[in-house]
Design a protein around this motif. Structure first.
Motif, PDB file in Angstrom:
ATOM      1  N   LEU A 109      12.812 -11.105  -2.614  1.00 14.77           N
ATOM      2  CA  LEU A 109      13.848 -11.086  -3.393  1.00 14.77           C
ATOM      3  C   LEU A 109      13.450 -10.088  -4.695  1.00 14.77           C
ATOM      4  N   PHE A 110      12.581 -10.744  -5.427  1.00 16.34           N
ATOM      5  CA  PHE A 110      12.306  -9.911  -6.574  1.00 16.34           C
ATOM      6  C   PHE A 110      11.790  -8.575  -6.334  1.00 16.34           C
ATOM      7  N   VAL A 111      10.683  -8.594  -5.591  1.00 18.20           N
ATOM      8  CA  VAL A 111      10.033  -7.260  -5.729  1.00 18.20           C
ATOM      9  C   VAL A 111      11.027  -6.070  -5.075  1.00 18.20           C
ATOM     10  N   PRO A 157      16.843  -4.793   4.251  1.00 16.56           N
ATOM     11  CA  PRO A 157      16.605  -3.357   3.973  1.00 16.56           C
ATOM     12  C   PRO A 157      17.904  -2.464   4.268  1.00 16.56           C
ATOM     13  N   PHE A 158      18.731  -2.745   5.247  1.00 15.47           N
ATOM     14  CA  PHE A 158      19.724  -2.000   5.464  1.00 15.47           C
ATOM     15  C   PHE A 158      20.925  -2.410   4.518  1.00 15.47           C
ATOM     16  N   LEU A 195      11.728   4.746  10.682  1.00 19.41           N
ATOM     17  CA  LEU A 195      10.853   5.681  10.539  1.00 19.41           C
ATOM     18  C   LEU A 195       9.915   5.456   9.357  1.00 19.41           C
ATOM     19  N   LEU A 196      10.635   4.897   8.211  1.00 16.72           N
ATOM     20  CA  LEU A 196       9.680   5.045   6.969  1.00 16.72           C
ATOM     21  C   LEU A 196       9.487   3.540   6.467  1.00 16.72           C
ATOM     22  N   ILE A 197      10.436   2.490   7.037  1.00 16.45           N
ATOM     23  CA  ILE A 197      10.111   1.063   6.450  1.00 16.45           C
ATOM     24  C   ILE A 197       9.294   0.300   7.348  1.00 16.45           C
ATOM     25  N   THR A 232       5.528  -0.305   2.663  1.00 13.04           N
ATOM     26  CA  THR A 232       6.984  -0.042   2.690  1.00 13.04           C
ATOM     27  C   THR A 232       7.517  -1.405   2.965  1.00 13.04           C
ATOM     28  N   ARG A 233       7.353  -2.189   4.238  1.00 15.56           N
ATOM     29  CA  ARG A 233       7.959  -3.311   4.622  1.00 15.56           C
ATOM     30  C   ARG A 233       7.974  -4.244   3.279  1.00 15.56           C
ATOM     31  N   TYR A 234       6.753  -4.457   2.541  1.00 12.70           N
ATOM     32  CA  TYR A 234       6.724  -5.377   1.416  1.00 12.70           C
ATOM     33  C   TYR A 234       7.553  -4.841   0.264  1.00 12.70           C
TER      34      TYR A 234
END
Length: 367
Positions: free
Chosen positions: A88-90, A306-307, A350-352, A358-360
């Motif tokens: 959440l915070f990150v 992420p969406f 493609l990017l996450i 990027t997942r993190y």
């Protein structure tokens, strides 16, 4: 509780966040003064959207409360908070630095020489914008740890027993709306602002009530089953609440007879009726209709976070250009829907998703 998976929570989370996406897609066309607005607006669209505003976020906070309780009964409080810091915070910091600035840039484009100039001035302003929902969740998750311990006390067990007795009655859980109404109207009288700031208690405590309801309801199996058992009764209350909502919404002008303060109090009352009865109905029917979790739902449930972080900025960027077209609202809104949805999904896949960094950054589990 065991390892049981509440599939209805996964279904509702995905459906409701997608509903938030649809809401923001149509915002440029409802005349409500959003980030980017079309010259022409649709009153009918606004009349519909104002109704669904009473359902989505309230139920999402309920789901977050239920999910917090489930997780806290599997891991320690320290592990829970560490997980929420990473998830959440990150992403909130990443969103405020990278994702939010384009919205402000296109809303106030004459104030900047270009997008890089906007980033240089806005990236460290830490404007949460549409990510206020995550800010609220962070605070609520901090509260969830002591609240979870409170639920194990003798006093809480007594309260849970009384709640279970109340839930046995067909309209028992709906009757709790009286508490929600009293809390909301009292806070709105003192703090009438609709600002999505955690300091605005008339908003934050209202949403906290739904978060707490999620924790309390899922803590008691008989209460959770009552949502399913009495779903038809709650649906009747939901329909009646919706009729009352629109009866007040389309009321004749009563300003000569009723003060502005009282008219707002009546507005919050009818909104709360829809929010609470809608929550009970959605969860009750989802518990019956959404018993299974197909493979696609697992994938959707993973990327929906992420969406959510991405969607509004992408909508604003496309809307800035689309509203300038010489076309009708239907063409523009459908074009905005398809283009922003395509870019959101493509960006995630493609990017996450493929990269741990990027997942993190966007709250996904590291592979």
């Amino acid at each position: 509780m065991g390892s049981y998976r509440y599939s209805e929570l996964d279904w509702l989370r995905v459906v409701l966040i997608f509903a938030v996406f649809l809401h923001h897609v149509f915002m440029p066309f409802n005349g409500d003064g959003w980030h980017v607005m079309n010259k022409e607006s649709s009153k009918v669209l606004d009349d519909i959207m104002v109704y669904f505003e009473q359902l989505r976020l309230q139920t999402l906070f309920f789901i977050a409360g239920a999910g917090s309780f489930i997780l806290l009964n599997k891991v320690s409080g320290k592990t829970f908070l560490t997980s929420k810091f990473h998830r959440l915070f990150v992403p909130l910091i990443v969103g405020m630095v990278l994702i939010v600035p384009p919205q402000i840039y296109f809303e106030e484009i004459d104030n900047y020489s270009g997008i890089l100039d906007a980033y240089s001035k806005l990236a460290l302003s830490f404007n949460a914008n549409h990510l206020w929902f995550i800010e609220f969740l962070i605070v609520f998750m901090l509260l969830a740890v002591p609240l979870n311990k409170l639920l194990k006390t003798q006093f809480a067990n007594l309260a849970a027993h009384k709640l279970a007795r109340l839930a046995e009655k067909p309209s028992g859980l709906f009757s709790l709306v009286l508490i929600v109404i009293i809390v909301r109207l009292t806070l709105k009288y003192v703090m009438p602002s609709q600002s999505h700031s955690i300091e605005n208690l008339s908003v934050s405590i209202f949403f906290l009530f739904f978060f707490l309801a999620g924790m309390f309801f899922i803590n008691n199996a008989s209460v959770w089953l009552a949502l399913e058992k009495h779903r038809a009764t709650n649906l009747k209350w939901f329909v009646l609440s919706s009729v009352i909502f629109y009866a007040y919404y389309f009321k004749p002008d009563i300003s000569e007879y009723v003060s502005l303060s009282m008219r707002w109090q009546l507005w919050w009352l009818v909104c709360t009726l829809v929010s609470w009865s809608g929550l009970l109905t959605l969860v009750g029917y989802a518990s019956v209709l959404c018993k299974e979790s197909p493979k696609w739902l697992h994938s959707a449930n993973e990327i929906i976070y992420p969406f959510y972080i991405l969607h509004q900025s992408i909508i604003v960027v496309f809307a800035f250009y689309i509203v300038q077209w010489d076309a009708g609202i239907a063409v523009k809104s459908i074009s905005l829907l398809l283009s922003s949805l395509l870019v959101c999904i493509t960006t995630i896949y493609l990017l996450i998703k493929p990269f741990n960094v990027t997942r993190y950054m966007f709250g996904l589990k590291i592979r």
